[in-house]
Design a protein around this motif. Structure first.
Motif, PDB file in Angstrom:
ATOM      1  N   ASN A 532      35.289  37.004  59.116  1.00 49.14           N
ATOM      2  CA  ASN A 532      34.605  35.817  59.620  1.00 49.14           C
ATOM      3  C   ASN A 532      34.576  35.838  61.153  1.00 49.14           C
ATOM      4  O   ASN A 532      34.997  36.815  61.783  1.00 49.14           O
ATOM      5  CB  ASN A 532      35.265  34.539  59.092  1.00 49.14           C
ATOM      6  CG  ASN A 532      36.738  34.423  59.515  1.00 49.14           C
ATOM      7  OD1 ASN A 532      37.189  35.075  60.463  1.00 49.14           O
ATOM      8  ND2 ASN A 532      37.484  33.578  58.806  1.00 49.14           N
ATOM      9  N   GLU A 533      34.109  34.754  61.756  1.00 49.98           N
ATOM     10  CA  GLU A 533      33.982  34.703  63.213  1.00 49.98           C
ATOM     11  C   GLU A 533      35.326  34.853  63.917  1.00 49.98           C
ATOM     12  O   GLU A 533      35.402  35.322  65.054  1.00 49.98           O
ATOM     13  CB  GLU A 533      33.326  33.378  63.631  1.00 49.98           C
ATOM     14  CG  GLU A 533      31.879  33.245  63.178  1.00 49.98           C
ATOM     15  CD  GLU A 533      31.279  31.900  63.557  1.00 49.98           C
ATOM     16  OE1 GLU A 533      32.045  31.044  64.082  1.00 49.98           O
ATOM     17  OE2 GLU A 533      30.072  31.698  63.323  1.00 49.98           O
ATOM     18  N   GLN A 534      36.391  34.470  63.227  1.00 50.12           N
ATOM     19  CA  GLN A 534      37.736  34.576  63.808  1.00 50.12           C
ATOM     20  C   GLN A 534      38.304  35.986  63.663  1.00 50.12           C
ATOM     21  O   GLN A 534      39.361  36.293  64.202  1.00 50.12           O
ATOM     22  CB  GLN A 534      38.660  33.553  63.124  1.00 50.12           C
ATOM     23  CG  GLN A 534      39.955  33.273  63.877  1.00 50.12           C
ATOM     24  CD  GLN A 534      40.801  32.226  63.161  1.00 50.12           C
ATOM     25  OE1 GLN A 534      40.315  31.522  62.270  1.00 50.12           O
ATOM     26  NE2 GLN A 534      42.073  32.114  63.542  1.00 50.12           N
ATOM     27  N   GLY A 535      37.580  36.820  62.918  1.00 47.04           N
ATOM     28  CA  GLY A 535      38.047  38.186  62.698  1.00 47.04           C
ATOM     29  C   GLY A 535      38.976  38.333  61.511  1.00 47.04           C
ATOM     30  O   GLY A 535      39.624  39.376  61.347  1.00 47.04           O
ATOM     31  N   ILE A 536      39.039  37.311  60.653  1.00 51.93           N
ATOM     32  CA  ILE A 536      39.924  37.331  59.486  1.00 51.93           C
ATOM     33  C   ILE A 536      39.126  37.732  58.253  1.00 51.93           C
ATOM     34  O   ILE A 536      37.976  37.315  58.072  1.00 51.93           O
ATOM     35  CB  ILE A 536      40.568  35.946  59.282  1.00 51.93           C
ATOM     36  CG1 ILE A 536      41.397  35.572  60.521  1.00 51.93           C
ATOM     37  CG2 ILE A 536      41.439  35.926  58.032  1.00 51.93           C
ATOM     38  CD1 ILE A 536      41.943  34.159  60.488  1.00 51.93           C
ATOM     39  N   SER A 537      39.721  38.535  57.398  1.00 54.58           N
ATOM     40  CA  SER A 537      39.024  39.049  56.219  1.00 54.58           C
ATOM     41  C   SER A 537      38.586  37.916  55.295  1.00 54.58           C
ATOM     42  O   SER A 537      39.314  36.943  55.083  1.00 54.58           O
ATOM     43  CB  SER A 537      39.929  40.013  55.450  1.00 54.58           C
ATOM     44  OG  SER A 537      41.062  39.346  54.927  1.00 54.58           O
ATOM     45  N   THR A 538      37.382  38.072  54.767  1.00 58.20           N
ATOM     46  CA  THR A 538      36.878  37.144  53.752  1.00 58.20           C
ATOM     47  C   THR A 538      36.736  37.842  52.404  1.00 58.20           C
ATOM     48  O   THR A 538      36.982  37.248  51.364  1.00 58.20           O
ATOM     49  CB  THR A 538      35.527  36.552  54.170  1.00 58.20           C
ATOM     50  OG1 THR A 538      34.603  37.622  54.449  1.00 58.20           O
ATOM     51  CG2 THR A 538      35.689  35.672  55.408  1.00 58.20           C
ATOM     52  N   ASP A 539      36.314  39.099  52.432  1.00 62.14           N
ATOM     53  CA  ASP A 539      36.317  39.928  51.234  1.00 62.14           C
ATOM     54  C   ASP A 539      36.204  41.393  51.647  1.00 62.14           C
ATOM     55  O   ASP A 539      36.194  41.717  52.839  1.00 62.14           O
ATOM     56  CB  ASP A 539      35.215  39.524  50.246  1.00 62.14           C
ATOM     57  CG  ASP A 539      33.814  39.615  50.852  1.00 62.14           C
ATOM     58  OD1 ASP A 539      33.660  40.216  51.931  1.00 62.14           O
ATOM     59  OD2 ASP A 539      32.874  39.085  50.244  1.00 62.14           O
ATOM     60  N   PHE A 540      36.116  42.280  50.649  1.00 57.92           N
ATOM     61  CA  PHE A 540      36.155  43.709  50.912  1.00 57.92           C
ATOM     62  C   PHE A 540      35.058  44.416  50.130  1.00 57.92           C
ATOM     63  O   PHE A 540      34.725  44.026  49.010  1.00 57.92           O
ATOM     64  CB  PHE A 540      37.522  44.284  50.515  1.00 57.92           C
ATOM     65  CG  PHE A 540      38.667  43.703  51.294  1.00 57.92           C
ATOM     66  CD1 PHE A 540      39.147  44.336  52.422  1.00 57.92           C
ATOM     67  CD2 PHE A 540      39.263  42.510  50.896  1.00 57.92           C
ATOM     68  CE1 PHE A 540      40.204  43.796  53.147  1.00 57.92           C
ATOM     69  CE2 PHE A 540      40.311  41.960  51.610  1.00 57.92           C
ATOM     70  CZ  PHE A 540      40.782  42.606  52.736  1.00 57.92           C
ATOM     71  N   LYS A 541      34.507  45.456  50.745  1.00 59.78           N
ATOM     72  CA  LYS A 541      33.525  46.307  50.073  1.00 59.78           C
ATOM     73  C   LYS A 541      34.205  47.619  49.718  1.00 59.78           C
ATOM     74  O   LYS A 541      34.749  48.311  50.584  1.00 59.78           O
ATOM     75  CB  LYS A 541      32.325  46.565  50.976  1.00 59.78           C
ATOM     76  CG  LYS A 541      31.264  47.458  50.328  1.00 59.78           C
ATOM     77  CD  LYS A 541      30.115  47.727  51.282  1.00 59.78           C
ATOM     78  CE  LYS A 541      29.092  48.657  50.624  1.00 59.78           C
ATOM     79  NZ  LYS A 541      27.982  48.999  51.550  1.00 59.78           N
ATOM     80  N   ILE A 542      34.164  47.967  48.438  1.00 54.76           N
ATOM     81  CA  ILE A 542      34.826  49.179  47.955  1.00 54.76           C
ATOM     82  C   ILE A 542      33.758  50.197  47.585  1.00 54.76           C
ATOM     83  O   ILE A 542      32.910  49.933  46.718  1.00 54.76           O
ATOM     84  CB  ILE A 542      35.709  48.869  46.727  1.00 54.76           C
ATOM     85  CG1 ILE A 542      36.715  47.763  47.057  1.00 54.76           C
ATOM     86  CG2 ILE A 542      36.432  50.128  46.250  1.00 54.76           C
ATOM     87  CD1 ILE A 542      37.464  47.229  45.848  1.00 54.76           C
ATOM     88  N   ASP A 543      33.789  51.344  48.241  1.00 50.55           N
ATOM     89  CA  ASP A 543      32.834  52.419  47.978  1.00 50.55           C
ATOM     90  C   ASP A 543      33.559  53.535  47.240  1.00 50.55           C
ATOM     91  O   ASP A 543      34.262  54.357  47.847  1.00 50.55           O
ATOM     92  CB  ASP A 543      32.251  52.935  49.303  1.00 50.55           C
ATOM     93  CG  ASP A 543      31.168  53.995  49.087  1.00 50.55           C
ATOM     94  OD1 ASP A 543      30.781  54.209  47.928  1.00 50.55           O
ATOM     95  OD2 ASP A 543      30.741  54.610  50.081  1.00 50.55           O
ATOM     96  N   GLY A 544      33.415  53.576  45.927  1.00 49.56           N
ATOM     97  CA  GLY A 544      34.076  54.591  45.117  1.00 49.56           C
ATOM     98  C   GLY A 544      34.962  53.970  44.061  1.00 49.56           C
ATOM     99  O   GLY A 544      35.015  52.743  43.896  1.00 49.56           O
ATOM    100  N   THR A 545      35.646  54.803  43.308  1.00 52.99           N
ATOM    101  CA  THR A 545      36.573  54.350  42.274  1.00 52.99           C
ATOM    102  C   THR A 545      37.981  54.832  42.616  1.00 52.99           C
ATOM    103  O   THR A 545      38.155  55.812  43.348  1.00 52.99           O
ATOM    104  CB  THR A 545      36.181  54.889  40.891  1.00 52.99           C
ATOM    105  OG1 THR A 545      36.175  56.326  40.924  1.00 52.99           O
ATOM    106  CG2 THR A 545      34.794  54.391  40.495  1.00 52.99           C
ATOM    107  N   PHE A 546      38.964  54.140  42.083  1.00 55.26           N
ATOM    108  CA  PHE A 546      40.350  54.484  42.411  1.00 55.26           C
ATOM    109  C   PHE A 546      41.220  54.322  41.175  1.00 55.26           C
ATOM    110  O   PHE A 546      40.910  53.534  40.270  1.00 55.26           O
ATOM    111  CB  PHE A 546      40.873  53.588  43.543  1.00 55.26           C
ATOM    112  CG  PHE A 546      40.830  52.110  43.252  1.00 55.26           C
ATOM    113  CD1 PHE A 546      41.918  51.456  42.692  1.00 55.26           C
ATOM    114  CD2 PHE A 546      39.682  51.361  43.533  1.00 55.26           C
ATOM    115  CE1 PHE A 546      41.877  50.104  42.427  1.00 55.26           C
ATOM    116  CE2 PHE A 546      39.641  50.003  43.270  1.00 55.26           C
ATOM    117  CZ  PHE A 546      40.742  49.366  42.716  1.00 55.26           C
ATOM    118  N   PRO A 547      42.323  55.078  41.108  1.00 55.06           N
ATOM    119  CA  PRO A 547      43.238  54.951  39.965  1.00 55.06           C
ATOM    120  C   PRO A 547      44.036  53.653  40.048  1.00 55.06           C
ATOM    121  O   PRO A 547      44.420  53.213  41.133  1.00 55.06           O
ATOM    122  CB  PRO A 547      44.150  56.173  40.100  1.00 55.06           C
ATOM    123  CG  PRO A 547      44.086  56.554  41.544  1.00 55.06           C
ATOM    124  CD  PRO A 547      42.722  56.161  42.024  1.00 55.06           C
TER     125      PRO A 547
END
Length: 736
Positions: A532-547
């Motif tokens: 966000n504008e404060q630089g705090i995470s709002t969500d995440f984009k995951i590119d790929g799969t993980f165990p």
């Protein structure tokens, strides 16, 4: 020999307090079948019928009755009965069954607020008299907290600290009262007090004060028993007296302490010795033996403790956690006796119920007949809890509440709440800012500039976060337990333990599976942060799969062990109150919901304010998980890193087990044998039909379905709606 001990073998236990030696010299392992068991007696049926009518009223009003003119205390209440004519075991918490009381020393204002919510108003004059003399412990603790502790509490990073409820989870050796009588126990405590006078320093002064309180409590217990015209000054001479004496010892704590957890211990082998002697002497029948155990359990089922409104999402249901351990091994023999069967038979005679919360110490040398009976009961009543009894250096353990084991009479645990692991990871990603409030909670956490996230940088930041938070966590627990010892010391429990006990401080984390999946996603995919504008995470984009954790992936399972080791090591850097040893593990009791609700979106794809996975369970509905792979992942976490519990709660679709009873029993026995023979620690089993639960949830209540939920046993209908939704969202294993 004292006449009450006629027929008993052994000498060491006669010379000093040693219940374990008494059991080893006198118990008889039972390898036979359960055909000897008897149904409910006429007297017990009348008593239980009265209770069931009271339960029906309680279900309507939530709180059936409350004591408004007396505070808690061992001998503060008049005698109480359910059905005096038909009772064979006497004593109630207050003068009426199911009646709540107030312990003013814990959190008076919050307790009175809870009563008010249920339509009760406490004696105002008595309230003011107390407040003019002293403060409640919750107020004293809050005044003692540092600002760092308060910040972490408010942010739900440290959750469920026992600072405004009795810490509970202390196991007492109630068997000492029937074996020795209360006069002998008082004399032994006076002897200990006399020896505590060399080099008198603060530690010795504190211990002398505590032993003095224990002696006072023992005298009050003697007085309380005399109110029922029962003299407990001497040892018990019959099985009936042994059960009655033991219950009085336990009842003292239930009258004095208001706690969500008051374990009963490990009593089946002990009581079986008395029952066998009476049966052999022809002064007791098998029906009367079962009647004693049934009525003892009834008394446990009518115990109630006032739980603060704030804790309604943690400690679900009306029943306190009253745990009884059954099983374990002594050399090459199991500790299974006929009374182990008699205790479990209460779930047949009195119906399925959360009390007692039976925990089976499952080991390879449990008799085949007992395994079959136990699992038959699981398939009938739908749930049970098991802890690994293999390779224990002792059998005389009790669960201190949920999943942690403690040597009866020798060790105590200081309960410690938990840390919110996924939220701590977000602090590492957000420079110590809280992703929900936007407040700065931790100082000096470097910013992470790399995009996608760099695994090494994230782990390095997490280590900084961990160090800061563990410092405040240990500070909080040291404060809490020092003040609770000073102002609400459990003298009625500690009087039945050794004067010098081994102390453990319980530390726990919640959200382990989600946390490991987050690290896996960062390490094996490209995870970008939306801020966000404060630089705090709002969500995440995951590119790929993980165990994922729970898929029997060695790389991820090693990572979970490394994280547990890191947290353990960090805690051990700190000094603990009264030189307590660290007991670390995974927390449960609904905190996966509460902590999840106060945590933003995480790098594993979990949505903001959604629940975590419970205990050591893998994240729900991620595919590629079956029961075997899930259990194998938990087996790889070293047991020494999770002595405070590694709870795995499995929900099995009952259709998977087959249609034949014998087939179901054999399959479940094989699952338990395989799990514990490969170093599994703890497992709870729920056998349910998910479709039926959903159908019932939309239409009507489900009567008497007891489930295991993170160490607790409770009626499914006692779950609140969000807990039911979370329960139904878990993995229901259809593939074994």
């Amino acid at each position: 020999m004292i006449k009450e001990w006629n027929g008993f073998k052994g000498t060491k236990w006669q010379q000093t307090i040693d219940v374990k030696d008494f059991i080893e010299n006198n118990y008889q392992e039972y390898l036979g079948d359960p055909e000897f068991l008897k149904g409910i007696s006429h007297k017990t049926s009348r008593v239980w019928s009265r209770c069931q009518k009271l339960f029906e009223k309680e279900n309507i009003t939530t709180v059936l009755d409350a004591e408004l003119n007396h505070f808690s205390g061992i001998d503060n209440f008049e005698q109480g009965y359910i059905d005096r004519k038909n009772e064979v075991i006497f004593g109630l918490q207050t003068d009426e069954p199911l009646k709540y009381f107030v312990n003013p020393f814990l959190c008076l204002d919050k307790s009175l607020e809870t009563l008010k919510n249920y339509g009760y108003r406490f004696n105002h004059s008595l309230e003011e008299q107390f407040k003019n003399i002293t403060q409640s412990v919750d107020q004293i603790i809050d005044q003692t907290y540092t600002k760092e502790i308060k910040k972490l509490k408010e942010a739900h990073v440290i959750e469920n600290l026992p600072d405004d409820y009795s810490r509970g989870f202390i196991v007492a050796d109630y068997r000492r009262l029937p074996l020795y009588g209360i006069d002998y126990l008082i004399a032994k405590k006076k002897h200990d007090l006399e020896r505590l006078k060399k080099d008198i320093n603060y530690s010795v002064i504190r211990t002398r004060e505590e032993v003095t309180k224990q002696i006072l409590a023992l005298n009050k217990i003697k007085s309380m028993a005399l109110d029922y015209d029962i003299d407990i000054s001497r040892p018990a001479s019959t099985a009936k007296e042994a059960v009655q004496w033991l219950y009085f010892a336990y009842l003292a704590g239930a009258k004095d302490i208001s706690t969500p957890s008051l374990p009963i211990g490990n009593n089946t082998a002990f009581l079986d010795i008395y029952i066998n002697r009476d049966l052999e002497n022809g002064v007791l029948t098998e029906e009367e033996a079962q009647e004693l155990i049934d009525q003892f359990v009834i008394k446990l089922r009518v115990i109630r403790f006032l739980t603060n409104i704030r804790h309604k999402d943690y400690f679900l249901g009306k029943h306190p956690l009253i745990s009884e351990v059954i099983g374990g091994s002594y050399h090459e023999h199991s500790m299974i006796t006929k009374t182990a069967y008699r205790f479990l038979n209460t779930q047949v005679n009195l119906g399925s119920n959360p009390v007692p919360n039976f925990t089976i110490l499952w080991s390879s040398n449990l008799p085949a007949n007992f395994k079959q009976y136990c699992i038959k009961l699981v398939t009938k009543n739908k749930s049970m809890q098991f802890i690994n009894g293999n390779n224990l250096n002792d059998y005389d353990y009790a669960t201190t509440g949920l999943t942690s084991l403690s040597k009866v009479g020798k060790q105590i645990d200081y309960y410690g709440g938990c840390l919110n692991l996924p939220k701590m990871l977000l602090y590492a990603i957000n420079e110590g800012y809280d992703e929900i409030t936007g407040e700065k909670v931790l100082e000096d956490i470097p910013s992470l500039e790399a995009s996608p996230l760099n695994f090494a940088e994230v782990v390095q930041n997490f280590a900084l976060v961990l160090n800061k938070i563990i410092t405040s966590y240990t500070d909080a627990l040291n404060i809490i337990h020092c003040i609770q010892d000073k102002y609400v010391y459990e003298s009625s429990l500690m009087a039945f333990n050794d004067t010098v006990v081994e102390r453990y401080m319980n530390f726990s984390v919640v959200g382990l599976s989600n946390f490991i999946d987050c690290l896996s996603a960062i390490r094996y995919t490209r995870v970008s942060v939306n801020r966000n504008e404060q630089g705090i995470s709002t969500d995440f984009k995951i590119d790929g799969t993980f165990p994922h954790f729970g898929t029997d992936n060695n790389k991820i399972d090693r990572l979970s062990g490394e994280i547990m080791k890191l947290i353990n090591k960090t805690i051990n850097y700190h000094d603990l109150y009264r030189n307590a040893k660290v007991k670390f593990g995974l927390e449960t009791i609904g905190l996966n919901i509460t902590c999840g609700e106060n945590t933003g979106a995480t790098p594993d794809g979990r949505f903001s304010k959604s629940s975590y996975s419970l205990g050591a369970n893998p994240v729900s509905n991620i595919g590629s998980i079956n029961l075997l792979s899930s259990l194998k992942s938990t087996m790889k976490i070293p047991k020494e890193l999770c002595m405070n519990g590694l709870p795995t709660t499995i929900n099995i679709d009952e259709n998977v087990l087959g249609s034949e009873k014998e087939e179901r029993i054999e399959l479940l026995i094989n699952i338990l044998d395989g799990f514990f023979n490969q170093n599994g620690k703890h497992i709870e089993i729920n056998i349910v039909n998910k479709d039926n639960l959903i159908t019932y949830a939309n239409n009507k209540k489900i009567d008497n379905l007891v489930i295991r939920n993170g160490g607790f046993a409770l009626f499914y209908d006692e779950l609140n709606e969000k807990s039911k939704d979370e329960f139904l969202s878990r993995n229901f294993y259809e593939v074994l």
